[in-house]
Design an enzyme around this catalytic site. Structure first.
Site, PDB file in Angstrom:
ATOM      1  N   GLN A 124     -73.845  77.005  -3.398  1.00  0.00           N
ATOM      2  CA  GLN A 124     -73.711  77.265  -4.827  1.00  0.00           C
ATOM      3  C   GLN A 124     -74.358  78.611  -5.124  1.00  0.00           C
ATOM      4  O   GLN A 124     -75.361  78.983  -4.512  1.00  0.00           O
ATOM      5  CB  GLN A 124     -74.360  76.155  -5.655  1.00  0.00           C
ATOM      6  CG  GLN A 124     -73.529  74.856  -5.640  1.00  0.00           C
ATOM      7  CD  GLN A 124     -74.183  73.748  -6.427  1.00  0.00           C
ATOM      8  OE1 GLN A 124     -75.115  73.126  -5.942  1.00  0.00           O
ATOM      9  NE2 GLN A 124     -73.691  73.514  -7.640  1.00  0.00           N
ATOM     10  N   SER A 125     -73.799  79.353  -6.077  1.00  0.00           N
ATOM     11  CA  SER A 125     -74.132  80.771  -6.215  1.00  0.00           C
ATOM     12  C   SER A 125     -75.526  81.018  -6.759  1.00  0.00           C
ATOM     13  O   SER A 125     -76.203  81.966  -6.352  1.00  0.00           O
ATOM     14  CB  SER A 125     -73.103  81.469  -7.123  1.00  0.00           C
ATOM     15  OG  SER A 125     -71.817  81.385  -6.543  1.00  0.00           O
ATOM     16  N   THR A 126     -76.008  80.199  -7.691  1.00  0.00           N
ATOM     17  CA  THR A 126     -77.293  80.458  -8.337  1.00  0.00           C
ATOM     18  C   THR A 126     -78.118  79.189  -8.365  1.00  0.00           C
ATOM     19  O   THR A 126     -77.595  78.066  -8.220  1.00  0.00           O
ATOM     20  CB  THR A 126     -77.094  80.982  -9.770  1.00  0.00           C
ATOM     21  OG1 THR A 126     -76.432  79.972 -10.550  1.00  0.00           O
ATOM     22  CG2 THR A 126     -76.266  82.257  -9.777  1.00  0.00           C
TER      23      THR A 126
END
Length: 732
Positions: free
Chosen positions: A22-24
């Site tokens: 997941q990106s953040t």
């Protein structure tokens, strides 16, 4: 072809890897369903025929962006395992989870095609070795990268559009806050405002950020600082970085600025991508809105401050910089009239305090082959100073009165700042006292901590009170009418003040810079003169003519006998000793200057003379001091023995240090007892029937042995007189 038809038993014997990303960290905290769907891919791998024990989940990259492989250890490990042929299939919720960069994505596709590794997402199973599947996977990777670009474009566009209106909420520096209506206002803390205004006031007075720091440190004043994202203000010791931030932050000028920096990427020697942040000039800022909110200084003053800070920097190969303490008054103001470059400052003379201006930037930086010219600084400084004093004398009285008022204002500003510091310390002490009083007496664990805090706060109040008392005692007394009249008389004689001992060179340079914008000098060596143009602030110009000293027609060289003497001395002596010997003999350089270590060294280099080798500890040649230490006598006794011929020594030239050959045979001449056959000098002369001077000459020529006998503190010379050497009147 169905998904299961693409899977072979060879691939099932390898591992299945589920890649989770997941990106953040915000997505990790909020998007829990997405994480659950990704971890559920383990069951899908089991459905495709892999045993549960052969399914591995790689989730080290949780919270990492897929824009690049840098920092994603899980993705790098996955690529390595695929390249080794240990993986039969890799699974992800969608292609964008693997990578949003075409370079990283296609590298994975190439390795999967070589090792027959399958890729699976929510839509199906693909074989990168198959052309159609590879074409589809490549299209999905391109769309994933384009999606990231579109997301960034939307966010950046909205950000810049809001910034153009000045409505973007940026972090504010200390001294500026937002009110309830989200408007930018001054900090309500009066002490904070006073400290910031004092920084700008000192900058206007001194014109150097480093001098501002030194002034603040000398006054014991602290500066307010605040970490980005926090509201609490802390007070710290003044530093150059803090003062520079106050002077260069456009927010203090009431200006909204956006896009002041940009990032530049490059590949270093190791092949790594390096990102460097570059400060942009004001004209290249994306958004610049002066008078956006209240400021401590005006926009014009802010631009002038930036220009002054750049001028204070001394570029390599050029003159300039902030006003220093050297004797060159035109440092940073003088420019060559021939090439237009700034002239540098050099110092010479016995004490290194005689200034000289030279234009060497073209020779050093641009390899022009020769310098444009140079001239002595003393005569030029005097000419410009006379023009300056003549221009400012009518305004001297008014300037002096203003200086007195400014001195009083500066002291009042320091007193006001100290009062505010005392008020802050009293507030902290009152708050600590209230906390201590509110504590239950029985709760000693908390009471002891609050008590120590109260004691520290009371100690701070006492220190601030003492500092305020010191400032009150040193308050400048107002001048009487008689003193003002006397001061007016002194002010009319500005040259005397200019030449006063209490006026430093830095003060004189600051005065010159206040009115003189630039000095352009054009040197004409053929005519032995220099044309000087003084450009004043405001556009006025003054022309001066300066005569230069005539140089010698031919090159000045050392005398041949001096060069020959340096060659003979350099065999045994260091350059410092050679310089001392030459000066004692009254010799001088080709320019009539006394010798120094550097000048002797330069003469050796030009004549091709090698330096003296380091002294050999095993050598028999010693100095007078070493011989005195080894023989246990004074240096005066050693000199007497050299004169009498008892010690063999040599000198390269008069006034040169003696070199004594101290062998075991020589040491044997100095005995505590008198051997047989050795008599005093007078008795030896009597026995030989000759004068004492004749006996000494025989000793010096080595024709007769002699020793030095030491008995207690007394010593004497003893001459060997064999019986067969008795003269006509000698005794048998």
């Amino acid at each position: 072809m169905s998904d299961r038809a693409k899977i072979t038993e060879t691939q099932r014997r390898r591992r299945a890897v589920v890649y989770v990303r997941q990106s953040t960290l915000h997505q990790v905290e909020r998007n829990t369903e997405s994480a659950a769907r990704q971890y559920a891919l383990r069951e899908r791998a089991v459905e495709l025929g892999w045993p549960a024990a052969a399914v591995t989940v790689v989730d080290e990259d949780t919270g990492q962006s897929g824009a690049s492989a840098d920092g994603r250890l899980g993705f790098k490990e996955l690529v390595a395992e695929v390249g080794l042929g240990h993986v039969g299939i890799v699974l992800a919720l969608e292609v964008s989870r693997f990578a949003r960069s075409s370079a990283d994505w296609h590298r994975l596709l190439d390795l999967c095609a070589l090792t027959a590794t399958l890729i699976a997402d929510a839509d199906g199973v693909y074989s990168p070795a198959d052309f159609n599947d590879r074409l589809l996977l490549g299209l999905k990777g391109t769309m994933s990268e384009a999606e990231l670009h579109l997301i960034r474009a939307r966010l950046d566009g909205g950000l810049r559009n809001k910034a153009k209106r000045g409505e973007l909420r940026l972090a504010l520096p200390v001294g500026l806050d937002r009110d309830e209506d989200d408007r930018i206002v001054f900090c309500p803390d009066e002490e904070v405002r006073h400290a910031i205004l004092r920084v700008f006031a000192l900058w206007r007075q001194l014109g150097s950020a480093r001098q501002v720091v030194l002034e603040l440190v000398a006054d014991g004043q602290k500066l307010p600082r605040r970490t980005v994202g926090q509201r609490r203000i802390r007070w710290a010791r003044p530093s150059y970085g803090a003062v520079h931030d106050f002077l260069t932050n456009p927010a203090y000028a009431g200006t909204f600025a956006f896009g002041k920096k940009r990032q530049q990427k490059r590949v270093d020697a190791d092949g790594q991508i390096r990102v460097k942040t570059i400060e942009l000039p004001v004209e290249q800022w994306s958004v610049c809105l002066p008078e956006h909110h209240p400021g401590y200084v005006s926009w014009d003053e802010y631009l002038a401050t930036r220009a002054r800070l750049r001028a204070n920097v001394r570029p390599r190969g050029e003159g300039g910089g902030a006003a220093g303490h050297g004797n060159a008054l035109l440092q940073g103001l003088i420019r060559c009239g021939r090439c237009g470059r700034r002239m540098q400052v050099a110092y010479s003379g016995t004490n290194g305090n005689v200034p000289r201006y030279l234009c060497s930037a073209g020779h050093v930086t641009h390899a022009t082959g020769r310098i444009c010219g140079s001239l002595g600084g003393t005569r030029l400084d005097r000419a410009v100073t006379d023009a300056f004093l003549e221009a400012v004398t009518p305004a001297a009285v008014a300037a002096t009165a203003g200086a007195i008022g400014e001195l009083t204002d500066q002291h009042e500003a320091r007193v006001q700042g100290q009062r505010l510091a005392l008020e802050r310390a009293q507030f902290e002490a009152d708050r600590a006292r209230r906390q201590f009083d509110a504590c239950e007496p029985e709760h000693r664990l908390v009471a002891r901590t609050l008590e120590r805090g109260l004691e520290d706060a009371l100690g701070e109040v006492e220190r601030e009170q003492r500092a305020l008392a010191v400032l009150d005692r040193t308050r400048p007394a107002p001048l009487t009418e008689a003193e003002c009249a006397s001061l007016g008389q002194v002010a009319r004689n500005l040259p005397r003040l200019w030449n006063a001992k209490m006026t430093t060179q830095r003060d004189r340079k600051e005065l010159l810079r206040a009115l003189v914008s630039e000095v352009v000098v054009t040197i004409d060596r053929d005519e032995h003169r220099a044309e000087v143009e003084v450009f004043w602030e405001g556009g006025a110009r003054t022309e001066l003519a300066l005569r230069l000293n005539r140089t010698a027609s031919g090159p000045r060289r050392l005398a041949e006998d001096t060069i020959d003497l340096i060659g003979r001395l350099a065999v045994h002596h260091a350059d410092e000793q050679i310089a001392a010997i030459l000066n004692r003999q009254g010799r001088c350089t080709g320019h009539g200057l006394p010798f120094t270590r550097a000048r002797v060294q330069g003469a050796r280099f030009r004549a091709g003379i090698a330096a003296a080798p380091p002294p050999d500890p095993a050598s028999e040649l010693v100095t007078i001091q070493d011989a005195a230490a080894q023989l246990g006598v004074s240096t005066f006794t050693i000199r007497r023995w050299l004169r009498d011929g008892l010690l063999p020594g040599e000198q390269t030239t008069p006034n040169a240090p003696w070199r004594i050959r101290l062998t075991d045979e020589i040491r044997a001449r100095f005995v505590p007892d008198i051997p047989d056959g050795f008599v005093p000098l007078a008795e030896a002369a009597k026995r030989l029937g000759v004068a004492r001077q004749t006996v000494l000459h025989q000793v010096q020529r080595g024709e007769r042995r002699a020793i030095e006998v030491t008995q207690g503190r007394r010593s004497g010379l003893r001459i060997e007189v064999p019986a067969d050497d008795l003269g006509l009147f000698g005794q048998p």
